[in-house]
Design a protein around this motif. Sequence first.
Motif, mmCIF file in Angstrom:
data_model
loop_
_atom_site.group_PDB
_atom_site.id
_atom_site.type_symbol
_atom_site.label_atom_id
_atom_site.label_comp_id
_atom_site.label_asym_id
_atom_site.label_seq_id
_atom_site.Cartn_x
_atom_site.Cartn_y
_atom_site.Cartn_z
ATOM 1 N N VAL A 109 13.892 -33.713 -39.150
ATOM 2 C CA VAL A 109 14.927 -32.681 -39.236
ATOM 3 C C VAL A 109 15.370 -32.243 -37.840
ATOM 4 C CG1 VAL A 109 15.359 -30.277 -39.877
ATOM 5 C CG2 VAL A 109 14.302 -31.831 -41.526
ATOM 6 N N ALA A 110 14.408 -31.957 -36.966
ATOM 7 C CA ALA A 110 14.741 -31.521 -35.606
ATOM 8 C C ALA A 110 15.527 -32.598 -34.865
ATOM 9 C CB ALA A 110 13.465 -31.182 -34.849
ATOM 10 N N LEU A 111 15.128 -33.844 -35.049
ATOM 11 C CA LEU A 111 15.798 -34.956 -34.392
ATOM 12 C C LEU A 111 17.223 -35.109 -34.903
ATOM 13 C CD1 LEU A 111 15.567 -37.401 -32.493
ATOM 14 C CD2 LEU A 111 14.693 -38.706 -34.440
ATOM 15 N N THR A 112 17.389 -35.037 -36.216
ATOM 16 C CA THR A 112 18.719 -35.167 -36.819
ATOM 17 C C THR A 112 19.666 -34.099 -36.301
ATOM 18 O OG1 THR A 112 17.821 -36.158 -38.845
ATOM 19 C CG2 THR A 112 19.995 -35.123 -38.993
ATOM 20 N N ARG A 113 19.208 -32.848 -36.328
ATOM 21 C CA ARG A 113 20.056 -31.741 -35.901
ATOM 22 C C ARG A 113 20.416 -31.847 -34.427
ATOM 23 N NH1 ARG A 113 18.630 -26.210 -39.043
ATOM 24 N NH2 ARG A 113 20.250 -25.543 -37.587
ATOM 25 N N SER A 114 19.460 -32.250 -33.622
ATOM 26 C CA SER A 114 19.699 -32.343 -32.190
ATOM 27 C C SER A 114 20.697 -33.447 -31.863
ATOM 28 C CB SER A 114 18.380 -32.595 -31.464
ATOM 29 O OG SER A 114 18.592 -32.671 -30.084
ATOM 30 N N LEU A 115 20.528 -34.609 -32.468
ATOM 31 C CA LEU A 115 21.463 -35.712 -32.251
ATOM 32 C C LEU A 115 22.880 -35.309 -32.646
ATOM 33 C CD1 LEU A 115 19.337 -38.720 -33.560
ATOM 34 C CD2 LEU A 115 20.145 -38.424 -31.218
ATOM 35 N N TYR A 116 22.987 -34.636 -33.779
ATOM 36 C CA TYR A 116 24.296 -34.219 -34.288
ATOM 37 C C TYR A 116 24.924 -33.179 -33.361
ATOM 38 C CZ TYR A 116 27.828 -32.633 -37.655
ATOM 39 O OH TYR A 116 29.010 -32.311 -38.270
ATOM 40 N N ASP A 117 24.133 -32.232 -32.897
ATOM 41 C CA ASP A 117 24.631 -31.215 -31.967
ATOM 42 C C ASP A 117 25.115 -31.852 -30.664
ATOM 43 O OD1 ASP A 117 24.207 -29.113 -33.668
ATOM 44 O OD2 ASP A 117 22.303 -28.501 -32.787
ATOM 45 N N TYR A 118 24.482 -32.952 -30.308
ATOM 46 C CA TYR A 118 24.833 -33.618 -29.056
ATOM 47 C C TYR A 118 26.082 -34.492 -29.193
ATOM 48 C CZ TYR A 118 23.798 -35.401 -24.385
ATOM 49 O OH TYR A 118 23.852 -35.701 -23.056
ATOM 50 N N GLY A 119 26.622 -34.574 -30.408
ATOM 51 C CA GLY A 119 27.868 -35.292 -30.624
ATOM 52 C C GLY A 119 27.724 -36.672 -31.222
ATOM 53 N N ALA A 120 26.506 -37.060 -31.592
ATOM 54 C CA ALA A 120 26.296 -38.376 -32.191
ATOM 55 C C ALA A 120 26.622 -38.350 -33.678
ATOM 56 C CB ALA A 120 24.843 -38.812 -31.984
ATOM 57 N N GLU A 121 26.905 -39.512 -34.219
ATOM 58 C CA GLU A 121 27.075 -39.650 -35.660
ATOM 59 C C GLU A 121 25.708 -39.976 -36.260
ATOM 60 O OE1 GLU A 121 30.116 -42.403 -36.685
ATOM 61 O OE2 GLU A 121 31.683 -41.327 -35.604
ATOM 62 N N VAL A 122 25.271 -39.155 -37.199
ATOM 63 C CA VAL A 122 23.915 -39.275 -37.720
ATOM 64 C C VAL A 122 23.914 -39.375 -39.242
ATOM 65 C CG1 VAL A 122 21.574 -38.345 -37.666
ATOM 66 C CG2 VAL A 122 23.165 -37.784 -35.826
ATOM 67 N N LEU A 123 23.253 -40.406 -39.749
ATOM 68 C CA LEU A 123 23.011 -40.557 -41.181
ATOM 69 C C LEU A 123 21.548 -40.237 -41.434
ATOM 70 C CD1 LEU A 123 23.572 -41.532 -44.098
ATOM 71 C CD2 LEU A 123 23.131 -43.871 -43.285
ATOM 72 N N ALA A 124 21.273 -39.241 -42.273
ATOM 73 C CA ALA A 124 19.893 -38.855 -42.596
ATOM 74 C C ALA A 124 19.573 -39.297 -44.017
ATOM 75 C CB ALA A 124 19.723 -37.346 -42.464
ATOM 76 N N ILE A 125 18.405 -39.919 -44.199
ATOM 77 C CA ILE A 125 18.017 -40.450 -45.510
ATOM 78 C C ILE A 125 16.616 -39.975 -45.876
ATOM 79 C CG2 ILE A 125 17.614 -42.545 -46.859
ATOM 80 C CD1 ILE A 125 19.542 -44.009 -45.028
ATOM 81 N N ASP A 126 16.478 -39.462 -47.087
ATOM 82 C CA ASP A 126 15.174 -39.049 -47.601
ATOM 83 C C ASP A 126 15.250 -39.103 -49.129
ATOM 84 O OD1 ASP A 126 12.631 -37.301 -46.270
ATOM 85 O OD2 ASP A 126 12.906 -37.069 -48.428
ATOM 86 N N ASN A 127 14.093 -39.274 -49.780
ATOM 87 C CA ASN A 127 14.097 -39.316 -51.247
ATOM 88 C C ASN A 127 13.867 -37.947 -51.875
ATOM 89 O OD1 ASN A 127 11.420 -38.918 -50.703
ATOM 90 N ND2 ASN A 127 10.676 -40.810 -51.665
ATOM 91 N N ASN A 128 13.828 -36.900 -51.017
ATOM 92 C CA ASN A 128 13.668 -35.533 -51.496
ATOM 93 C C ASN A 128 15.040 -34.847 -51.455
ATOM 94 O OD1 ASN A 128 13.279 -32.600 -51.382
ATOM 95 N ND2 ASN A 128 11.091 -33.056 -51.238
ATOM 96 N N GLU A 129 15.585 -34.560 -52.628
ATOM 97 C CA GLU A 129 16.936 -34.008 -52.711
ATOM 98 C C GLU A 129 17.059 -32.654 -52.024
ATOM 99 O OE1 GLU A 129 20.416 -33.182 -56.090
ATOM 100 O OE2 GLU A 129 18.406 -33.869 -56.689
ATOM 101 N N GLU A 130 16.012 -31.829 -52.124
ATOM 102 C CA GLU A 130 16.054 -30.506 -51.502
ATOM 103 C C GLU A 130 16.181 -30.621 -49.985
ATOM 104 O OE1 GLU A 130 13.328 -26.424 -51.203
ATOM 105 O OE2 GLU A 130 12.801 -28.016 -52.621
ATOM 106 N N LYS A 131 15.411 -31.528 -49.380
ATOM 107 C CA LYS A 131 15.472 -31.733 -47.939
ATOM 108 C C LYS A 131 16.831 -32.266 -47.520
ATOM 109 C CE LYS A 131 10.525 -32.565 -47.150
ATOM 110 N NZ LYS A 131 9.521 -33.540 -46.657
#
Length: 237
Positions: free
Chosen positions: A23-45
């Motif tokens: 989660v921290a990595l995803t948010r940071s990459l996105y804030d930095y201007g990167a295009e980020v696809l996040a994948i998990d099998n937990n719908e809530e997350k």
Amino acid sequence: MKAKKVTPLKKQYVVFGLGRFGVALTRSLYDYGAEVLAIDNNEEKVNEISPYCTHAICADATDERVLNQLGINNMDVAIVCIASNIEASIFVSLMCKQMGIKTVISKASDERHRLVLEKIGVDKVFIPEEAMGEKIATMLVKPNIVEIMSLSDSFRMVEIRTPKKWENKTLAELDIRNTEHVTLVVVKRDNDVIASPGGDFKLLPDDLLVIAGSFNDTKRLSNKATGNVVSEITDIL
């Protein structure tokens, strides 16, 4: 006639696994201007991370058909953060390599897990406990800054103590994204961990800050950091 300047395309990242680190990595990459696809099998997350990435998908990443449908082969970097499920970690890492992703980074649970990941061609493998030892050594040699993870020559995550000029100021007052060109991912204060704090959050002298940005920008901040950085890197990984 002047040649038209071509703006380089943003790098595309895919993050598998939305635990605390993912989660921290995803948010940071996105804030930095990167295009980020996040994948998990937990719908809530997936729902929770959705506002902080380009796309968030609830799916079984061990299903090869799903990876093909999502166009994973078009990604520049894959980060596999599902070390608790070794079989899934190995399969997803292998599929990313076979699909031609240039850089694959995977989290391992132990030495045997790392050996397998390296054997199948994963570019960078890290074990939290081992990383902690390396970072502590770095803290002793370069006490003002600790590199948590380097994803490329142009992006890394580091931990610093609050710079003197930032003490007792709010994030809104500091506006570090514009003034320092970095993103504040996490603040560690005593036993508390505050992820993505708001603009009214005030930094204290003993806060430990996880910062994401370019190598040059994060290196510059190390010269402004105060005191010695002492922390457990496993809290972040």
